[in-house]
Design a protein around this motif. Structure first.
Motif, mmCIF file in Angstrom:
data_model
loop_
_atom_site.group_PDB
_atom_site.id
_atom_site.type_symbol
_atom_site.label_atom_id
_atom_site.label_comp_id
_atom_site.label_asym_id
_atom_site.label_seq_id
_atom_site.Cartn_x
_atom_site.Cartn_y
_atom_site.Cartn_z
ATOM 1 N N TYR A 1 0.543 -1.330 0.179
ATOM 2 C CA TYR A 1 0.387 0.694 0.102
ATOM 3 C C TYR A 1 0.772 1.365 0.352
ATOM 4 C CZ TYR A 1 -3.340 3.540 1.217
ATOM 5 O OH TYR A 1 -4.300 3.982 1.488
ATOM 6 N N LEU A 2 2.051 1.161 1.065
ATOM 7 C CA LEU A 2 2.793 2.586 0.702
ATOM 8 C C LEU A 2 3.662 3.075 -0.287
ATOM 9 C CD1 LEU A 2 3.157 2.527 4.899
ATOM 10 C CD2 LEU A 2 2.131 4.317 3.406
ATOM 11 N N GLU A 3 3.738 2.063 -0.845
ATOM 12 C CA GLU A 3 4.576 1.976 -2.010
ATOM 13 C C GLU A 3 3.562 2.799 -3.402
ATOM 14 O OE1 GLU A 3 7.790 -1.851 -2.706
ATOM 15 O OE2 GLU A 3 6.116 -2.356 -3.471
ATOM 16 N N GLN A 4 1.972 2.373 -2.947
ATOM 17 C CA GLN A 4 1.548 3.239 -3.513
ATOM 18 C C GLN A 4 0.535 4.716 -3.652
ATOM 19 O OE1 GLN A 4 1.367 2.017 -6.677
ATOM 20 N NE2 GLN A 4 2.413 0.521 -6.837
ATOM 21 N N HIS A 5 1.225 4.340 -2.118
ATOM 22 C CA HIS A 5 0.713 5.610 -1.802
ATOM 23 C C HIS A 5 1.579 6.727 -0.501
ATOM 24 C CE1 HIS A 5 -2.970 3.498 -2.469
ATOM 25 N NE2 HIS A 5 -3.495 4.728 -2.765
ATOM 26 N N PRO A 6 2.969 6.972 -1.495
ATOM 27 C CA PRO A 6 3.634 7.154 -0.304
ATOM 28 C C PRO A 6 3.661 8.407 0.331
ATOM 29 C CG PRO A 6 4.233 7.723 -2.252
ATOM 30 C CD PRO A 6 3.223 6.545 -2.606
ATOM 31 N N ASP A 7 2.672 9.190 0.134
ATOM 32 C CA ASP A 7 1.920 10.334 0.911
ATOM 33 C C ASP A 7 1.580 9.813 2.187
ATOM 34 O OD1 ASP A 7 -0.209 9.391 -0.778
ATOM 35 O OD2 ASP A 7 -0.834 10.823 -0.110
ATOM 36 N N GLU A 8 1.357 8.305 2.100
ATOM 37 C CA GLU A 8 0.750 7.816 3.868
ATOM 38 C C GLU A 8 1.937 7.508 5.165
ATOM 39 O OE1 GLU A 8 -2.347 6.385 4.078
ATOM 40 O OE2 GLU A 8 -3.498 7.397 2.339
ATOM 41 N N LEU A 9 3.796 7.556 3.952
ATOM 42 C CA LEU A 9 4.087 6.894 5.091
ATOM 43 C C LEU A 9 5.195 8.133 6.268
ATOM 44 C CD1 LEU A 9 7.301 5.943 1.998
ATOM 45 C CD2 LEU A 9 6.399 5.160 4.343
ATOM 46 N N SER A 10 4.896 7.945 7.640
ATOM 47 C CA SER A 10 5.924 8.673 8.976
ATOM 48 C C SER A 10 7.025 8.890 7.791
ATOM 49 C CB SER A 10 5.378 8.224 9.566
ATOM 50 O OG SER A 10 6.407 7.104 10.018
ATOM 51 N N PHE A 11 7.665 10.280 8.443
ATOM 52 C CA PHE A 11 8.779 10.326 9.026
ATOM 53 C C PHE A 11 10.111 9.187 8.504
ATOM 54 C CE2 PHE A 11 12.721 13.088 9.306
ATOM 55 C CZ PHE A 11 13.232 13.321 7.646
ATOM 56 N N ARG A 12 9.674 8.636 9.850
ATOM 57 C CA ARG A 12 10.014 8.320 10.757
ATOM 58 C C ARG A 12 9.349 6.288 9.769
ATOM 59 N NH1 ARG A 12 9.458 6.571 17.040
ATOM 60 N NH2 ARG A 12 10.125 8.934 16.740
ATOM 61 N N GLN A 13 9.353 6.027 9.276
ATOM 62 C CA GLN A 13 9.109 5.077 8.092
ATOM 63 C C GLN A 13 9.826 5.578 7.232
ATOM 64 O OE1 GLN A 13 4.304 5.071 7.550
ATOM 65 N NE2 GLN A 13 4.273 3.166 9.369
ATOM 66 N N LEU A 14 9.879 6.553 6.741
ATOM 67 C CA LEU A 14 10.713 6.617 5.409
ATOM 68 C C LEU A 14 11.724 6.607 5.682
ATOM 69 C CD1 LEU A 14 11.147 7.647 2.486
ATOM 70 C CD2 LEU A 14 11.507 10.026 3.136
ATOM 71 N N LEU A 15 12.512 7.399 7.109
ATOM 72 C CA LEU A 15 13.920 7.119 7.297
ATOM 73 C C LEU A 15 14.394 6.190 7.351
ATOM 74 C CD1 LEU A 15 14.390 10.373 9.551
ATOM 75 C CD2 LEU A 15 15.072 9.662 7.246
#
Length: 87
Positions: free
Chosen positions: A47-61
């Protein structure tokens, strides 16, 4: 080790999702493997690969660390008008 990716400026959330997916595949990681390292389900990684705007900054790092990406911020060479639809 896979060849490194060149510096990749990102202008949209969609580009971020594509970059995360590409880096995962270059490392030959499945979504399940990335999910286990991030403490998420495979469905959530998909899901997050398709909707990366929903990643938290911590998840992104964390995601960047898992797939071997480095997050850099800097000023653009030329600053144009901001497209508010991307926000």
């Amino acid at each position: 080790m896979p060849d490194s990716l060149p510096f990749q400026p990102l202008m949209t959330a969609l580009q971020l999702g594509q970059l995360l997916k590409s880096a995962r595949k270059r490392r030959k990681f499945t979504q399940t493997e990335v999910a286990a390292r991030l403490g998420l389900s495979q469905n959530r990684v998909s899901y997050l690969e398709q909707h990366p705007d929903e990643l938290s900054f911590r998840q992104l790092l964390s995601w960047c660390a898992v797939v071997g990406l480095e997050l850099r911020l800097g000023e653009r060479a030329s600053v144009g008008p901001v497209n508010r639809t991307e926000w």
